[in-house]
Design a protein around this motif. Structure first.
Motif, short mmCIF file in Angstrom:
data_model
loop_
_atom_site.label_atom_id
_atom_site.label_comp_id
_atom_site.label_asym_id
_atom_site.label_seq_id
_atom_site.Cartn_x
_atom_site.Cartn_y
_atom_site.Cartn_z
N ILE A 113 -6.18 -1.99 -9.79
CA ILE A 113 -4.91 -2.29 -9.11
C ILE A 113 -4.74 -3.81 -9.04
N PRO A 114 -3.67 -4.34 -9.62
CA PRO A 114 -3.46 -5.79 -9.59
C PRO A 114 -2.94 -6.27 -8.22
N ARG A 115 -3.26 -7.49 -7.88
CA ARG A 115 -2.73 -8.12 -6.67
C ARG A 115 -1.44 -8.81 -7.06
N CYS A 116 -0.32 -8.12 -6.88
CA CYS A 116 0.95 -8.66 -7.33
C CYS A 116 2.08 -8.13 -6.44
N ARG A 117 3.32 -8.47 -6.77
CA ARG A 117 4.49 -8.10 -5.97
C ARG A 117 4.72 -6.59 -5.92
N TRP A 118 4.61 -5.95 -7.06
CA TRP A 118 4.93 -4.54 -7.19
C TRP A 118 3.74 -3.82 -7.81
N PRO A 119 2.67 -3.60 -7.05
CA PRO A 119 1.45 -3.08 -7.64
C PRO A 119 1.61 -1.68 -8.23
N ASP A 120 2.51 -0.89 -7.69
CA ASP A 120 2.69 0.47 -8.19
C ASP A 120 3.17 0.48 -9.62
N GLN A 121 4.27 -0.21 -9.88
CA GLN A 121 4.81 -0.16 -11.24
C GLN A 121 4.01 -1.02 -12.19
N THR A 122 3.44 -2.10 -11.71
CA THR A 122 2.62 -2.94 -12.57
C THR A 122 1.36 -2.16 -12.99
N GLY A 124 0.82 -1.21 0.00
CA GLY A 124 0.00 0.00 0.00
C GLY A 124 0.85 1.26 0.00
N LEU A 125 2.01 1.19 0.64
CA LEU A 125 2.92 2.35 0.64
C LEU A 125 3.42 2.62 -0.77
N TYR A 126 3.70 1.58 -1.53
CA TYR A 126 4.18 1.76 -2.90
C TYR A 126 3.17 2.56 -3.73
N LEU A 127 1.89 2.31 -3.49
CA LEU A 127 0.85 2.98 -4.27
C LEU A 127 0.73 4.47 -3.94
N GLU A 128 1.38 4.92 -2.89
CA GLU A 128 1.38 6.35 -2.58
C GLU A 128 2.07 7.16 -3.69
N LYS A 129 2.79 6.49 -4.58
CA LYS A 129 3.37 7.17 -5.74
C LYS A 129 2.28 7.78 -6.61
N TRP A 154 11.86 -13.68 -14.29
CA TRP A 154 10.66 -14.52 -14.18
C TRP A 154 9.59 -13.85 -13.32
N LYS A 155 10.02 -13.11 -12.27
CA LYS A 155 9.05 -12.39 -11.44
C LYS A 155 8.40 -11.26 -12.23
N ARG A 156 9.19 -10.61 -13.05
CA ARG A 156 8.65 -9.53 -13.89
C ARG A 156 7.63 -10.08 -14.89
N ARG A 157 7.94 -11.24 -15.45
CA ARG A 157 7.02 -11.88 -16.39
C ARG A 157 5.69 -12.20 -15.68
N GLU A 158 5.76 -12.69 -14.45
CA GLU A 158 4.54 -12.94 -13.68
C GLU A 158 3.74 -11.66 -13.45
N GLU A 159 4.44 -10.56 -13.19
CA GLU A 159 3.77 -9.28 -12.99
C GLU A 159 3.02 -8.87 -14.25
N ILE A 160 3.67 -9.01 -15.39
CA ILE A 160 3.05 -8.67 -16.66
C ILE A 160 1.79 -9.52 -16.88
N GLU A 161 1.90 -10.81 -16.60
CA GLU A 161 0.75 -11.69 -16.76
C GLU A 161 -0.38 -11.31 -15.81
N ALA A 162 -0.04 -10.90 -14.58
CA ALA A 162 -1.06 -10.52 -13.60
C ALA A 162 -1.86 -9.30 -14.07
#
Length: 180
Positions: free
Chosen positions: A169-178, A68-73, A123-131
């Protein structure tokens, strides 16, 4: 590109420019980086604007409150009301004392960011893209690399990029950048 500062007399009217960073939770981290950011901002003719309070208050994964802090961007949307151009830098980024002005490297009409296409986290980035594509549909541009929201350069024309839409907002590792 011109080597003039963004506030140079060469422009028809002075541009307001800022360097922005989150200053919310990890004082140890931002306590080290923010003096560096302040020096860089001063050298490049920018105002340093720390984000010091939560206003977005969204968290796609309540058991991981840091997300949630990341989304403060997304507060950059409002900051772009006050500044013509903004450089955003995460608190875990260190800027070399001789680093050039990112505002001079990224044309005003372009959105500057870091792309992470390779490395052990690919591989984590690829999962983010898919999410996010699973939530928003296919996004053609993502075949060209993964976006990291830790360093961004933007102008008022990019303000809508930071519109907060809870349903997207996706449910993922890095929701801000995703999301961005």
């Amino acid at each position: 590109l011109s080597r003039l500062s963004p506030n140079s007399a060469a422009s028809s009217e002075a541009m307001s420019v800022a360097l922005v960073s989150l200053c919310l939770n990890d004082r140890k981290q931002w306590g080290r980086s923010h003096p560096i950011f302040e020096a860089y901002a001063e050298r490049c003719g920018m105002v340093f604007v720390p984000i010091t309070e939560r206003r977005i208050r969204m968290n796609p994964r309540p058991l991981r409150p840091r997300l949630g802090l990341y989304l403060e961007k997304l507060q950059l949307r409002d900051i772009l009301l006050d500044y013509d151009r903004v450089v955003y830098v995460d608190a875990d980024v260190l800027i070399h004392p001789d680093a050039p002005s990112l505002l001079e490297l990224v044309p005003e009409e372009r959105f500057g960011c870091v792309r992470e296409d390779i490395g052990p986290l690919a591989w984590k980035r690829r999962e983010e893209i898919e999410a996010v594509c699973g939530k928003l549909g296919h996004i053609e541009e993502w075949t060209k690399g993964y976006f990291n929201a830790g360093v961004m350069v933007m102008s008022k024309v990019h303000r809508e990029v930071f519109e907060a839409d809870r349903d997207s907002i996706p449910r993922c590792r890095w929701p801000d950048q995703t999301y961005i």
